[in-house]
Enzyme design. Structure first.
Site, PDB file in Angstrom:
ATOM      1  CD  GLU A  46      -1.173  -2.269   2.207  1.00  9.34           C
ATOM      2  OE1 GLU A  46       0.006  -2.582   1.945  1.00  9.34           O
ATOM      3  OE2 GLU A  46      -1.855  -2.844   3.064  1.00  9.34           O
ATOM      4  NE  ARG A 201      22.015 -27.656  -8.985  1.00 13.21           N
ATOM      5  CZ  ARG A 201      21.798 -28.504  -7.967  1.00 13.21           C
ATOM      6  NH1 ARG A 201      21.941 -28.118  -6.719  1.00 13.21           N
ATOM      7  NH2 ARG A 201      21.424 -29.745  -8.197  1.00 13.21           N
TER       8      ARG A 201
HETATM    9  C1  AOF Z   1       0.135  -4.875   4.665  1.00 13.84           C
HETATM   10  N1  AOF Z   1       0.688  -4.779   3.428  1.00 13.84           N
HETATM   11  O1  AOF Z   1       2.143  -5.427   1.875  1.00 13.84           O
HETATM   12  C2  AOF Z   1       2.059  -6.653   3.856  1.00 13.84           C
HETATM   13  C3  AOF Z   1       1.421  -6.775   5.146  1.00 13.84           C
HETATM   14  O2  AOF Z   1       7.089  -6.047  10.208  1.00 13.84           O
HETATM   15  P1  AOF Z   1       6.219  -5.378   9.180  1.00 13.84           P
HETATM   16  O3  AOF Z   1       5.919  -3.962   9.500  1.00 13.84           O
HETATM   17  O4  AOF Z   1       6.729  -5.569   7.779  1.00 13.84           O
HETATM   18  O5  AOF Z   1       4.794  -6.097   9.267  1.00 13.84           O
HETATM   19  C4  AOF Z   1       4.634  -7.431   8.885  1.00 13.84           C
HETATM   20  C5  AOF Z   1       3.156  -7.817   8.969  1.00 13.84           C
HETATM   21  O6  AOF Z   1       2.391  -6.958   8.133  1.00 13.84           O
HETATM   22  C6  AOF Z   1       2.873  -9.214   8.482  1.00 13.84           C
HETATM   23  O7  AOF Z   1       2.993 -10.183   9.489  1.00 13.84           O
HETATM   24  C7  AOF Z   1       1.434  -9.096   8.009  1.00 13.84           C
HETATM   25  O8  AOF Z   1       0.514  -9.120   9.084  1.00 13.84           O
HETATM   26  C8  AOF Z   1       1.413  -7.696   7.424  1.00 13.84           C
HETATM   27  N2  AOF Z   1       1.775  -7.749   5.993  1.00 13.84           N
HETATM   28  N3  AOF Z   1       0.458  -5.889   5.466  1.00 13.84           N
HETATM   29  O9  AOF Z   1      -0.654  -4.025   5.040  1.00 13.84           O
HETATM   30  C9  AOF Z   1       1.638  -5.616   2.991  1.00 13.84           C
HETATM   31  N4  AOF Z   1       3.029  -7.510   3.460  1.00 13.84           N
HETATM   32 ZN    ZN Z   2       1.072  -2.801   6.117  1.00 12.92          ZN
END
Ligand code: AOF
Ligand code: ZN
Length: 364
Positions: A46, A201
């Site tokens: 986002e 690989r």
């Molecule tokens: C989102 N958008 O693209 C993703 C999310 O340690 P951080 O801040 O990177 O947070 C990781 C957590 O954020 C992960 O465990 C999951 O709950 C969420 N992932 N959330 O809004 C994203 N990759």
């Molecule tokens: Zn997030």
């Protein structure tokens, strides 16, 4: 949402242990911002999409393949960024079951006056993040059990010949699976028989290298094994009954050795090994056998997915090893059945895959 899911797919597992997420900012039907999750520690989808949209995000719609987070992790909450950018509508594929989020991200957006629609493209989003979803809800990695066998399920001849049962295309698929998973796990018997490298690989790009794990109750893994590299990415999981001398010799070669309490069957407790890997942030494990490890895996209900690479040939013979050993199922009612089964070709070979869990969305 199709575009958001395509963006997410492009993460190609590099985000682990974070989910792969895609986001699109739409303004009057035109895409003004696109984003996908950066590798762990980097910005979420986002935030990337909103940065690209900049001022055009005000009053626009955000389409995202997972509920925006509302907690402070390694990065700040996405909900704050969405609200600050002035987004007026948000389309979300599915909730993030992470206990830190779990519906509260959507609630937060609604409280800020943003209209939220949930569930668009949910099936595709769930399939894409099946590793993450299993890990975040069960605190175990998603486990794929993979084997290459003859049509009659044998992984070697009676004399122990196993190279190669399947062809080039099926072996390429096996390397792609290693690239996608955070760890690859085999039994010590496989190391003694094949001395595999267990690296990924790929012909067209640099592969992600999984942690190489050997379950070895007596520490019979030779110190000269090819999978023990100097990269610190090999782990031998053993029991507390293993000789200390063997342990020190393996550690001196750069392997990490972890001792677990001896399981009831005298072996390494697989569930405990998997739980440790999960705690270290490894969301997926590819189990490549041999028969004994697969036997324990199925007996304990730890496999989430099966990928069988089947060569259209018959090995036969009562003493040729089968893909899955152990006690097996006494009754057909206890034999795990696969759901969402897919059948594909890989060169001359046949690939049969499916989920061991009912209610799985499948892969169609
Ligand atoms: C989102 N958008 O693209 C993703 C999310 O340690 P951080 O801040 O990177 O947070 C990781 C957590 O954020 C992960 O465990 C999951 O709950 C969420 N992932 N959330 O809004 C994203 N990759
Ligand atoms: Zn997030």
């Amino acid at each position: 949402m199709t575009e958001a899911l395509d963006l997410a797919r492009g993460c190609d597992h590099a985000t682990s242990p974070n989910p792969m997420v895609g986001a699109v900012v739409l303004r009057q039907g035109t895409v003004v911002g696109r984003g996908r999750t950066a590798p762990a520690g980097g910005p979420h989808a986002e935030v990337v999409a909103l940065a690209e949209a900049a001022g055009a995000a005000r009053g626009a719609t955000l389409v995202v393949s997972l509920e925006p987070c509302c907690h402070l992790g390694r990065t700040p909450p996405c909900t704050d960024a969405v609200i600050a950018a002035g987004i007026s509508r948000c389309v979300v594929a599915m909730r993030d079951p992470n206990p830190m989020v779990d519906g509260r991200g959507i609630e937060r957006l609604r409280q800020a006056g943003i209209e939220v629609r949930l569930g668009v493209g949910a099936g595709g989003a769930r399939r894409l993040n099946e590793f993450y979803l299993r890990w975040v809800t069960a605190r175990l990695p998603f486990v794929t059990a993979k084997f290459a066998a003859s049509l009659d399920g044998r992984i070697a001849t009676a004399s122990g010949e196993a190279r190669w049962i399947t062809g080039e295309a099926a072996r390429h698929l096996a390397h792609l699976l290693r690239h996608q998973h955070d760890a690859v796990l085999v039994g010590a018997g496989t190391v003694l028989a094949d001395d595999p490298q267990l690296t990924a690989r790929l012909p067209d790009r640099e592969a992600r290298q999984p942690l190489r794990v050997v379950v070895d109750s007596r520490l019979s893994t030779p110190v000269t094994s090819r999978l023990i590299g100097s990269d610190g990415r090999s782990l031998i999981a053993t029991t507390e009954a293993a000789p200390a001398r063997a342990r020190h010799a393996l550690e001196a070669r750069g392997a990490r050795v972890e001792a677990f309490p001896v399981a009831a069957d005298g072996r390494v407790p697989l569930r405990a090994v998997l739980a440790m890997l999960a705690a270290e942030g490894r969301i997926s494990v590819l189990v490549e056998g041999g028969a004994r490890v697969h036997g324990s895996l199925f007996a304990e209900g730890l496999a989430d997915r099966v990928v069988a690479l089947l060569a259209p040939r018959i090995i036969g013979g009562a003493s040729a090893p089968a893909a899955v050993g152990g006690p097996g199922a006494l009754h057909l009612a206890d034999a795990p059945e696969l759901h969402g089964v897919r059948v594909e070709r890989a060169g001359a070979d046949i690939v049969v895959s499916g989920s061991t869990r009912a209610g799985h969305p499948g892969r169609g």
